[in-house]
Design a protein around this motif. Structure first.
Motif, PDB file in Angstrom:
ATOM      1  N   LEU A 100      -2.719  -8.393  -9.209  1.00 43.06           N
ATOM      2  CA  LEU A 100      -1.465  -6.598  -9.216  1.00 43.06           C
ATOM      3  C   LEU A 100      -1.630  -6.444  -7.410  1.00 43.06           C
ATOM      4  O   LEU A 100      -0.867  -5.340  -6.878  1.00 43.06           O
ATOM      5  CB  LEU A 100      -2.705  -6.056  -9.766  1.00 43.06           C
ATOM      6  CG  LEU A 100      -2.467  -4.139  -9.325  1.00 43.06           C
ATOM      7  CD1 LEU A 100      -1.040  -4.079 -10.292  1.00 43.06           C
ATOM      8  CD2 LEU A 100      -2.996  -3.707 -10.413  1.00 43.06           C
ATOM      9  N   ARG A 101      -2.703  -6.974  -6.729  1.00 43.05           N
ATOM     10  CA  ARG A 101      -2.273  -7.116  -5.117  1.00 43.05           C
ATOM     11  C   ARG A 101      -1.344  -7.293  -4.357  1.00 43.05           C
ATOM     12  O   ARG A 101      -0.474  -6.007  -3.654  1.00 43.05           O
ATOM     13  CB  ARG A 101      -4.196  -7.457  -4.374  1.00 43.05           C
ATOM     14  CG  ARG A 101      -5.413  -7.007  -4.614  1.00 43.05           C
ATOM     15  CD  ARG A 101      -5.943  -8.325  -3.813  1.00 43.05           C
ATOM     16  NE  ARG A 101      -7.422  -7.361  -4.418  1.00 43.05           N
ATOM     17  CZ  ARG A 101      -8.354  -8.061  -4.717  1.00 43.05           C
ATOM     18  NH1 ARG A 101      -7.622  -9.165  -5.609  1.00 43.05           N
ATOM     19  NH2 ARG A 101      -9.532  -7.965  -5.515  1.00 43.05           N
ATOM     20  N   GLY A 102      -0.817  -8.194  -4.917  1.00 38.69           N
ATOM     21  CA  GLY A 102       0.392  -9.010  -4.106  1.00 38.69           C
ATOM     22  C   GLY A 102       1.504  -7.454  -4.463  1.00 38.69           C
ATOM     23  O   GLY A 102       2.577  -7.541  -3.883  1.00 38.69           O
ATOM     24  N   ARG A 103       1.307  -7.232  -5.776  1.00 37.34           N
ATOM     25  CA  ARG A 103       3.052  -6.243  -5.938  1.00 37.34           C
ATOM     26  C   ARG A 103       2.619  -5.516  -5.613  1.00 37.34           C
ATOM     27  O   ARG A 103       3.644  -4.261  -4.766  1.00 37.34           O
ATOM     28  CB  ARG A 103       2.815  -6.323  -7.400  1.00 37.34           C
ATOM     29  CG  ARG A 103       2.654  -7.339  -8.887  1.00 37.34           C
ATOM     30  CD  ARG A 103       3.535  -8.420  -8.166  1.00 37.34           C
ATOM     31  NE  ARG A 103       4.997  -7.747  -9.001  1.00 37.34           N
ATOM     32  CZ  ARG A 103       6.088  -8.421  -8.951  1.00 37.34           C
ATOM     33  NH1 ARG A 103       5.663  -9.326  -8.341  1.00 37.34           N
ATOM     34  NH2 ARG A 103       7.107  -8.593  -9.604  1.00 37.34           N
ATOM     35  N   GLU A 154      -5.709  -1.854   3.959  1.00 33.55           N
ATOM     36  CA  GLU A 154      -4.492  -3.130   4.835  1.00 33.55           C
ATOM     37  C   GLU A 154      -3.472  -3.338   5.548  1.00 33.55           C
ATOM     38  O   GLU A 154      -2.950  -3.191   6.542  1.00 33.55           O
ATOM     39  CB  GLU A 154      -5.038  -4.180   3.455  1.00 33.55           C
ATOM     40  CG  GLU A 154      -3.898  -5.382   4.531  1.00 33.55           C
ATOM     41  CD  GLU A 154      -3.650  -6.274   3.129  1.00 33.55           C
ATOM     42  OE1 GLU A 154      -2.570  -7.284   3.093  1.00 33.55           O
ATOM     43  OE2 GLU A 154      -4.432  -6.709   2.185  1.00 33.55           O
ATOM     44  N   VAL A 155      -2.211  -1.779   4.532  1.00 31.29           N
ATOM     45  CA  VAL A 155      -0.879  -1.836   4.423  1.00 31.29           C
ATOM     46  C   VAL A 155      -0.202  -0.801   5.606  1.00 31.29           C
ATOM     47  O   VAL A 155       0.208  -0.698   6.600  1.00 31.29           O
ATOM     48  CB  VAL A 155       0.031  -2.399   3.694  1.00 31.29           C
ATOM     49  CG1 VAL A 155       1.400  -1.762   3.843  1.00 31.29           C
ATOM     50  CG2 VAL A 155      -0.374  -3.462   3.105  1.00 31.29           C
ATOM     51  N   ALA A 156      -0.723   0.054   5.092  1.00 26.48           N
ATOM     52  CA  ALA A 156      -1.150   1.824   5.800  1.00 26.48           C
ATOM     53  C   ALA A 156      -1.710   2.209   6.648  1.00 26.48           C
ATOM     54  O   ALA A 156      -1.791   3.594   6.713  1.00 26.48           O
ATOM     55  CB  ALA A 156      -0.554   2.784   4.628  1.00 26.48           C
ATOM     56  N   GLN A 199       3.139  -5.890  -1.786  1.00 31.32           N
ATOM     57  CA  GLN A 199       4.926  -6.141  -1.575  1.00 31.32           C
ATOM     58  C   GLN A 199       5.182  -4.530  -1.679  1.00 31.32           C
ATOM     59  O   GLN A 199       6.664  -4.623  -0.712  1.00 31.32           O
ATOM     60  CB  GLN A 199       5.451  -6.262  -2.600  1.00 31.32           C
ATOM     61  CG  GLN A 199       6.681  -7.350  -3.076  1.00 31.32           C
ATOM     62  CD  GLN A 199       6.624  -8.015  -3.720  1.00 31.32           C
ATOM     63  OE1 GLN A 199       7.004  -8.681  -4.072  1.00 31.32           O
ATOM     64  NE2 GLN A 199       7.883  -7.507  -4.877  1.00 31.32           N
ATOM     65  N   VAL A 200       5.823  -3.931  -2.081  1.00 32.33           N
ATOM     66  CA  VAL A 200       6.147  -2.017  -2.684  1.00 32.33           C
ATOM     67  C   VAL A 200       5.854  -1.699  -1.041  1.00 32.33           C
ATOM     68  O   VAL A 200       6.339  -0.752  -0.580  1.00 32.33           O
ATOM     69  CB  VAL A 200       5.722  -1.641  -3.963  1.00 32.33           C
ATOM     70  CG1 VAL A 200       6.192  -0.037  -3.838  1.00 32.33           C
ATOM     71  CG2 VAL A 200       5.759  -2.258  -5.300  1.00 32.33           C
ATOM     72  N   LEU A 201       4.384  -1.660  -0.823  1.00 29.24           N
ATOM     73  CA  LEU A 201       3.725  -1.040   0.437  1.00 29.24           C
ATOM     74  C   LEU A 201       5.036  -1.185   2.073  1.00 29.24           C
ATOM     75  O   LEU A 201       4.342  -0.497   2.378  1.00 29.24           O
ATOM     76  CB  LEU A 201       2.900  -0.163   0.747  1.00 29.24           C
ATOM     77  CG  LEU A 201       0.724  -0.328  -0.690  1.00 29.24           C
ATOM     78  CD1 LEU A 201       0.311  -0.279  -0.514  1.00 29.24           C
ATOM     79  CD2 LEU A 201       1.504   1.030   0.333  1.00 29.24           C
TER      80      LEU A 201
END
Length: 670
Positions: free
Chosen positions: A400-403, A456-458, A406-408
């Motif tokens: 789920l983290r990977g999904r 992490e991403v945003a 990927q979207v973010l």
């Protein structure tokens, strides 16, 4: 074979069937330094340990554990700071624990606790004329299946009010109610079920109780007996914190014990606009964005709901490339126009998903003993049967983290973490937890995972979640689920938000206009005025909630409220930062600051937004309502009408074009 649950929603645990009530009968002191350890025995001869320990400078931790109770995997959701020292005074029959302004007297035989100051005393022996016990004393009850459940009771005063326990559509004041802390798909906003449960009870008498459990703790608040309240916990121990102080001081201690709220990014406090729970496409999103900017309607966030994914695959976290052929290009264009983008998600996977077989083969779904993966209907027939990702399994969590990552990475700013209430009682997780313990914890695991990747991403950890438990304030934003487009649901939504405010969760929102159905023009305007004066603001529903779709008069009124929101944003930002710092809510119920005023407890359909703005949403057609003005001088924000001196009730008239808002005289909010 996969067991299938044909019920329309996940049911709570079955009713408890008591066989033997077994209260504590006596105690002897084992240790009495920086707290007390007591050896205890019950009337049936069971033995165990009762520990009384300082937690903070205004709270004590009370833990009862009987010997021989099986240990099962469980997770604590409360973290007490480093032990605070306390003074223990002893006499032959009593002990007194002192720390700060808190003093707890412990009578050893019969064992009774009493909290000084608010004169709170345990209810240990309350019987009816037939000598039947009618209030559950400190101790256990044996059930028909041999399980033990713990309970404790305290006397209540006739004018005492109870608050907290999460999102309660029945009203913030819970006196006379029996509340089960069990996270559920509430199926509307006018019943007793709740998406958000927090076993934190706040009293108007100057104390609070926080139970450290993820099981279905139940509170009887002068419901079965008007002279006492009780808590029942089906866990392997009773572990709770007794807190003293004003309501604001108790909320600060809740923050100290469970962690501070996340302060949402500044852009999150502006209006959010959704295309609704409707078929959507990149072209339609672009047209909404164009129209918003063309009209000059304030909007910081565009939300795209379920249909960004393929029908039947609403948890795959993959764009429907027919409807959205170039997601990165779309999001880049929206960012250039000043929009952040929110996407919907949930933690279930339908049997129609192309990923289902692989995840099932890997054992990444919750399972039912001897029957395999649990599969059930969590959408009330609107979507294929689904399984629940086992987020205690490292493989499932990593998938789920990977999904999410990927979207973010396509440029999405925030995810709407829907659902999370479907863990069945019969389930068993990878970490050994059973459904009765994992059910309420699951929304925290779900939002923690999404928040971690979002940080992490945003660069922030905000999620826009529907369900939660103790500590969920760390995810930043909650909305109150799926109300109908009705005046009754508007009123119950006000009350639910204020109940959440009194449960340590300062930032909440709701679907402006209601989710189910289509609001009439007056209802839509009044809901928009309420929503744009809520901690966070989002237009969303089953049908259009775009303000210009309701006619020119409606649009003008809603635009006025949206521009008012924009003008107040510096004040809202300051007040939100203060809420995180203090542990107090952004939307302040009247009873929070005035627990000794009867009128404040009755005024449960209004609140202060920050310290200086009085908001009184219209909850019925006609433009009139009763408003309680707290002590001080209050000015209508638009300058119409004269000042009102409180405390006082006034019947006010609010034109359709005016927001239901008053300013504290002398305050600077613009």
């Amino acid at each position: 074979m996969h067991p299938r649950d044909s019920t329309p929603r996940v049911a709570p645990p079955p009713p408890l069937v008591p066989v033997l009530l077994d209260p504590l009968a006596g105690a002897c002191v084992v240790a009495a330094e920086d707290g007390v350890i007591l050896d205890v025995r019950t009337t049936a001869g069971r033995t165990g340990t009762l520990r009384l320990r300082p937690a903070t400078d205004n709270s004590l931790r009370i833990t009862l554990r009987l010997d021989g109770v099986p240990t099962a995997p469980r997770i604590s959701v409360v973290t007490a700071p480093a032990d605070t020292g306390c003074l223990v005074e002893r006499s032959p029959d009593t002990l007194t624990l002192r720390l700060g302004a808190l003093a707890l007297d412990v009578r050893l035989s019969p064992l009774t606790l009493e909290l000084r100051g608010c004169h709170l005393r345990q209810a240990t022996d309350v019987s009816d004329p037939g000598d039947r016990t009618i209030v559950l004393p400190l101790g256990v009850t044996e059930l028909a299946d041999g399980q033990l459940i713990y309970h404790d009771s305290w006397f209540t005063e006739p004018d005492e009010h109870f608050y907290g326990l999460g999102e309660r559509f029945t009203g913030p004041d819970l006196r006379g109610q029996r509340v089960d802390c069990w996270v559920e798909d509430a199926q509307g906003s006018t019943g007793t079920r709740s998406y958000k449960a927090v076993p934190f009870l706040l009293s108007s008498r100057g104390y609070a109780v926080l139970v450290d459990t993820t099981t279905a703790a139940s509170f009887d608040l002068a419901h079965s007996n008007t002279g006492a309240w009780s808590v029942t916990v089906p866990d392997e121990e009773l572990d709770y914190y007794l807190i003293t102080g004003t309501p604001t001081e108790c909320l600060r201690t809740y923050r100290d014990l469970t962690g501070p709220a996340l302060l949402p990014p500044r852009w999150a406090f502006g209006p959010w606009i959704s295309g609704g729970f409707c078929r959507d496409s990149a072209d339609e999103v672009r047209e909404r964005a164009r129209r918003i900017r063309e009209l000059g309607f304030p909007c910081e966030v565009l939300h795209i709901d379920t249909y960004w994914q393929r029908p039947g695959c609403w948890s795959d976290m993959e764009w429907d490339t027919e409807a959205f052929p170039d997601p990165r290009g779309l999001l880049a264009d929206l960012a250039q126009q000043g929009f952040h983008v929110s996407l919907w998600m949930n933690p279930y996977l339908s049997v129609d998903s192309p990923h289902f077989a692989e995840i099932d083969r890997n054992g990444w779904f919750l399972r039912v003993p001897s029957q395999g993966t649990w599969i059930g209907q969590v959408w009330n027939g609107a979507h294929p049967d689904s399984a629940v990702l086992d987020l205690t399994h490292p493989g499932a969590a990593d998938w789920l983290r990977g999904r999410v990552r990927q979207v973010l990475a396509t440029g999405v700013s925030v995810l709407k973490t829907d659902f999370g209430e479907a863990v069945p009682v019969a389930a068993v997780a990878h970490n050994g937890m059973t459904g009765d313990r994992l059910h309420n914890l699951y929304p925290l695991l779900f939002n923690d995972l999404v928040a971690e990747v979002t940080q992490e991403v945003a660069g922030h950890g905000l999620t826009w979640g529907r369900s939660t438990w103790t500590g969920g304030q760390r995810h930043g934003a909650k909305w109150t689920g799926d109300p109908n487009a009705s005046w009754q649901d508007l009123a119950s939504t006000v009350r639910a938000g204020l109940s959440l405010s009194l449960s340590g969760h300062p930032f909440w929102s709701h679907d402006i206009g209601g989710f189910h159905g289509t609001p009439d023009p007056e209802l839509f305007v009044r809901w928009a005025q309420f929503g744009l004066l809520s901690p966070l603001s989002r237009f969303h529903g089953m049908t259009s909630r775009l303000p210009w779709d309701f006619g020119e008069e409606v649009y003008a009124a809603v635009l006025h409220a949206a521009r008012l929101r924009t003008g107040l944003l510096p004040y809202v930002h300051r007040s939100a930062a203060d809420a995180v710092r203090t542990g107090e809510p952004l939307a302040r119920p009247m009873a929070l600051d005035h627990p000794d005023r009867p009128d404040a407890h009755a005024a449960d359909l209004q609140y202060l937004l920050g310290p200086d703005l009085l908001v009184a949403p219209l909850y019925a057609p006609g433009g009139r309502r009763q408003v309680w003005f707290p002590p001080g001088e209050w000015l209508p924000y638009a300058g119409s009408g004269g000042p009102i001196d409180g405390p006082a009730w006034r019947r006010v008239r609010i034109p359709l074009t005016a927001a239901p808002l008053w300013l504290r005289a002398g305050a600077h909010v613009l």
